[in-house]
Design a protein around this motif. Sequence first.
Motif, PDB file in Angstrom:
ATOM      1  N   LYS A 160      75.444   9.430  31.712  1.00  0.00           N
ATOM      2  CA  LYS A 160      74.649  10.032  32.784  1.00  0.00           C
ATOM      3  C   LYS A 160      74.655   9.115  34.005  1.00  0.00           C
ATOM      4  CE  LYS A 160      71.050  12.731  30.616  1.00  0.00           C
ATOM      5  NZ  LYS A 160      69.585  12.764  30.411  1.00  0.00           N
ATOM      6  N   THR A 161      74.528   9.719  35.168  1.00  0.00           N
ATOM      7  CA  THR A 161      74.406   8.902  36.369  1.00  0.00           C
ATOM      8  C   THR A 161      72.985   8.342  36.444  1.00  0.00           C
ATOM      9  OG1 THR A 161      73.648  10.685  37.815  1.00  0.00           O
ATOM     10  CG2 THR A 161      76.047  10.391  37.612  1.00  0.00           C
ATOM     11  N   ASP A 162      72.822   7.308  37.242  1.00  0.00           N
ATOM     12  CA  ASP A 162      71.479   6.758  37.460  1.00  0.00           C
ATOM     13  C   ASP A 162      70.548   7.835  38.008  1.00  0.00           C
ATOM     14  OD1 ASP A 162      72.477   4.341  36.632  1.00  0.00           O
ATOM     15  OD2 ASP A 162      72.345   3.369  38.598  1.00  0.00           O
ATOM     16  N   GLU A 163      71.069   8.658  38.917  1.00  0.00           N
ATOM     17  CA  GLU A 163      70.248   9.723  39.496  1.00  0.00           C
ATOM     18  C   GLU A 163      69.803  10.722  38.436  1.00  0.00           C
ATOM     19  OE1 GLU A 163      72.605  11.172  42.762  1.00  0.00           O
ATOM     20  OE2 GLU A 163      71.768   9.675  44.134  1.00  0.00           O
ATOM     21  N   ASP A 164      70.696  11.036  37.478  1.00  0.00           N
ATOM     22  CA  ASP A 164      70.310  11.936  36.372  1.00  0.00           C
ATOM     23  C   ASP A 164      69.164  11.316  35.573  1.00  0.00           C
ATOM     24  OD1 ASP A 164      72.314  13.790  36.972  1.00  0.00           O
ATOM     25  OD2 ASP A 164      73.734  12.914  35.556  1.00  0.00           O
ATOM     26  N   ASN A 165      69.285  10.048  35.269  1.00  0.00           N
ATOM     27  CA  ASN A 165      68.254   9.353  34.488  1.00  0.00           C
ATOM     28  C   ASN A 165      66.942   9.210  35.258  1.00  0.00           C
ATOM     29  OD1 ASN A 165      69.668   8.909  32.058  1.00  0.00           O
ATOM     30  ND2 ASN A 165      70.727   7.174  32.953  1.00  0.00           N
ATOM     31  N   LEU A 166      67.044   8.933  36.550  1.00  0.00           N
ATOM     32  CA  LEU A 166      65.843   8.743  37.360  1.00  0.00           C
ATOM     33  C   LEU A 166      65.099  10.054  37.615  1.00  0.00           C
ATOM     34  CD1 LEU A 166      67.209   6.209  39.995  1.00  0.00           C
ATOM     35  CD2 LEU A 166      65.502   5.739  38.237  1.00  0.00           C
ATOM     36  N   GLY A 167      65.865  11.120  37.789  1.00  0.00           N
ATOM     37  CA  GLY A 167      65.248  12.411  38.101  1.00  0.00           C
ATOM     38  C   GLY A 167      65.079  12.635  39.593  1.00  0.00           C
ATOM     39  N   PHE A 168      65.692  11.796  40.405  1.00  0.00           N
ATOM     40  CA  PHE A 168      65.698  11.967  41.859  1.00  0.00           C
ATOM     41  C   PHE A 168      66.929  11.260  42.404  1.00  0.00           C
ATOM     42  CE2 PHE A 168      62.768   8.539  40.668  1.00  0.00           C
ATOM     43  CZ  PHE A 168      63.357   7.442  41.271  1.00  0.00           C
ATOM     44  N   THR A 169      67.270  11.565  43.648  1.00  0.00           N
ATOM     45  CA  THR A 169      68.481  10.994  44.237  1.00  0.00           C
ATOM     46  C   THR A 169      68.185   9.647  44.889  1.00  0.00           C
ATOM     47  OG1 THR A 169      68.141  12.021  46.389  1.00  0.00           O
ATOM     48  CG2 THR A 169      69.372  13.319  44.731  1.00  0.00           C
ATOM     49  N   TYR A 170      69.239   8.869  45.069  1.00  0.00           N
ATOM     50  CA  TYR A 170      69.095   7.617  45.793  1.00  0.00           C
ATOM     51  C   TYR A 170      68.728   7.878  47.251  1.00  0.00           C
ATOM     52  CZ  TYR A 170      70.595   4.474  42.095  1.00  0.00           C
ATOM     53  OH  TYR A 170      70.653   3.743  40.944  1.00  0.00           O
ATOM     54  N   ALA A 171      69.183   8.992  47.816  1.00  0.00           N
ATOM     55  CA  ALA A 171      68.807   9.326  49.196  1.00  0.00           C
ATOM     56  C   ALA A 171      67.289   9.500  49.301  1.00  0.00           C
ATOM     57  CB  ALA A 171      69.534  10.589  49.646  1.00  0.00           C
ATOM     58  N   THR A 172      66.692  10.161  48.300  1.00  0.00           N
ATOM     59  CA  THR A 172      65.238  10.320  48.276  1.00  0.00           C
ATOM     60  C   THR A 172      64.554   8.967  48.152  1.00  0.00           C
ATOM     61  OG1 THR A 172      65.399  12.524  47.296  1.00  0.00           O
ATOM     62  CG2 THR A 172      63.330  11.350  46.981  1.00  0.00           C
ATOM     63  N   LEU A 173      65.049   8.140  47.240  1.00  0.00           N
ATOM     64  CA  LEU A 173      64.472   6.805  47.037  1.00  0.00           C
ATOM     65  C   LEU A 173      64.606   5.951  48.296  1.00  0.00           C
ATOM     66  CD1 LEU A 173      63.208   4.655  45.198  1.00  0.00           C
ATOM     67  CD2 LEU A 173      65.532   4.106  44.426  1.00  0.00           C
ATOM     68  N   ASP A 174      65.790   5.943  48.896  1.00  0.00           N
ATOM     69  CA  ASP A 174      66.031   5.146  50.101  1.00  0.00           C
ATOM     70  C   ASP A 174      65.085   5.561  51.231  1.00  0.00           C
ATOM     71  OD1 ASP A 174      68.046   3.972  48.653  1.00  0.00           O
ATOM     72  OD2 ASP A 174      69.681   4.717  49.914  1.00  0.00           O
ATOM     73  N   ARG A 175      64.915   6.862  51.391  1.00  0.00           N
ATOM     74  CA  ARG A 175      64.016   7.354  52.445  1.00  0.00           C
ATOM     75  C   ARG A 175      62.581   6.896  52.173  1.00  0.00           C
ATOM     76  NH1 ARG A 175      61.887  13.161  53.890  1.00  0.00           N
ATOM     77  NH2 ARG A 175      61.256  12.760  56.031  1.00  0.00           N
ATOM     78  N   TYR A 176      62.159   6.986  50.928  1.00  0.00           N
ATOM     79  CA  TYR A 176      60.807   6.567  50.572  1.00  0.00           C
ATOM     80  C   TYR A 176      60.619   5.061  50.798  1.00  0.00           C
ATOM     81  CZ  TYR A 176      56.500   6.133  47.816  1.00  0.00           C
ATOM     82  OH  TYR A 176      55.223   5.860  47.397  1.00  0.00           O
ATOM     83  N   ILE A 177      61.633   4.276  50.437  1.00  0.00           N
ATOM     84  CA  ILE A 177      61.563   2.830  50.631  1.00  0.00           C
ATOM     85  C   ILE A 177      61.446   2.493  52.115  1.00  0.00           C
ATOM     86  CG2 ILE A 177      62.923   0.685  50.520  1.00  0.00           C
ATOM     87  CD1 ILE A 177      64.028   1.732  47.816  1.00  0.00           C
ATOM     88  N   ARG A 178      62.267   3.112  52.943  1.00  0.00           N
ATOM     89  CA  ARG A 178      62.325   2.751  54.366  1.00  0.00           C
ATOM     90  C   ARG A 178      61.244   3.403  55.219  1.00  0.00           C
ATOM     91  NH1 ARG A 178      64.084  -1.634  53.441  1.00  0.00           N
ATOM     92  NH2 ARG A 178      66.282  -1.998  53.169  1.00  0.00           N
ATOM     93  N   THR A 179      60.775   4.596  54.836  1.00  0.00           N
ATOM     94  CA  THR A 179      59.822   5.313  55.691  1.00  0.00           C
ATOM     95  C   THR A 179      58.468   5.542  55.025  1.00  0.00           C
ATOM     96  OG1 THR A 179      60.458   7.529  54.947  1.00  0.00           O
ATOM     97  CG2 THR A 179      61.735   6.563  56.784  1.00  0.00           C
ATOM     98  N   GLY A 180      58.418   5.432  53.696  1.00  0.00           N
ATOM     99  CA  GLY A 180      57.187   5.749  52.980  1.00  0.00           C
ATOM    100  C   GLY A 180      56.969   7.240  52.800  1.00  0.00           C
ATOM    101  N   VAL A 181      57.975   8.029  53.160  1.00  0.00           N
ATOM    102  CA  VAL A 181      57.855   9.484  53.093  1.00  0.00           C
ATOM    103  C   VAL A 181      58.591  10.026  51.872  1.00  0.00           C
ATOM    104  CG1 VAL A 181      58.439  11.661  54.253  1.00  0.00           C
ATOM    105  CG2 VAL A 181      57.645   9.703  55.594  1.00  0.00           C
ATOM    106  N   CYS A 182      57.871  10.827  51.088  1.00  0.00           N
ATOM    107  CA  CYS A 182      58.462  11.564  49.974  1.00  0.00           C
ATOM    108  C   CYS A 182      57.667  12.866  49.869  1.00  0.00           C
ATOM    109  CB  CYS A 182      58.384  10.763  48.679  1.00  0.00           C
ATOM    110  SG  CYS A 182      59.188  11.587  47.286  1.00  0.00           S
ATOM    111  N   GLU A 183      58.321  13.968  50.199  1.00  0.00           N
ATOM    112  CA  GLU A 183      57.633  15.256  50.252  1.00  0.00           C
ATOM    113  C   GLU A 183      57.126  15.716  48.892  1.00  0.00           C
ATOM    114  OE1 GLU A 183      60.626  14.829  51.764  1.00  0.00           O
ATOM    115  OE2 GLU A 183      59.954  14.843  53.859  1.00  0.00           O
ATOM    116  N   ASP A 184      57.867  15.442  47.843  1.00  0.00           N
ATOM    117  CA  ASP A 184      57.496  15.910  46.512  1.00  0.00           C
ATOM    118  C   ASP A 184      56.542  14.901  45.851  1.00  0.00           C
ATOM    119  OD1 ASP A 184      57.984  15.929  43.435  1.00  0.00           O
ATOM    120  OD2 ASP A 184      58.701  17.892  44.115  1.00  0.00           O
TER     121      ASP A 184
END
Length: 102
Positions: free
Chosen positions: A43-67
């Motif tokens: 499995k990819t890391d994203e499959d295991n995490l349950g979210f994409t790295y793009a989502t994680l990166d955005r949350y890390i840099r902006t603090g924004v996560c809609e879900d």
Amino acid sequence: MDAWPTPATCSRLTVQEVKAVGRSLGLPEEFVEKPPIDGLCGKTDEDNLGFTYATLDRYIRTGVCEDENTKARIDRLHRINLFKLELMPVFELDPALASRYE
């Protein structure tokens, strides 16, 4: 290998930022875009995490996560993995005891 330190040059970069560095260094695109996998079940890391790295990166840099569920999962995973950011504990020998073994 989780206990091994991350190279300092990349430790504060997000996945998207590391990819940008790879592209600027002229690395082949198949290496830059190769999905990280767990090495166990394929499995990819994203499959295991349950979210994409793009989502994680955005949350890390902006603090924004809609879900809200994804935000809660990221926060939980961060909390339970904080120990990986600390130095490994070592045994500290009392100098008074050390002299006994000289």
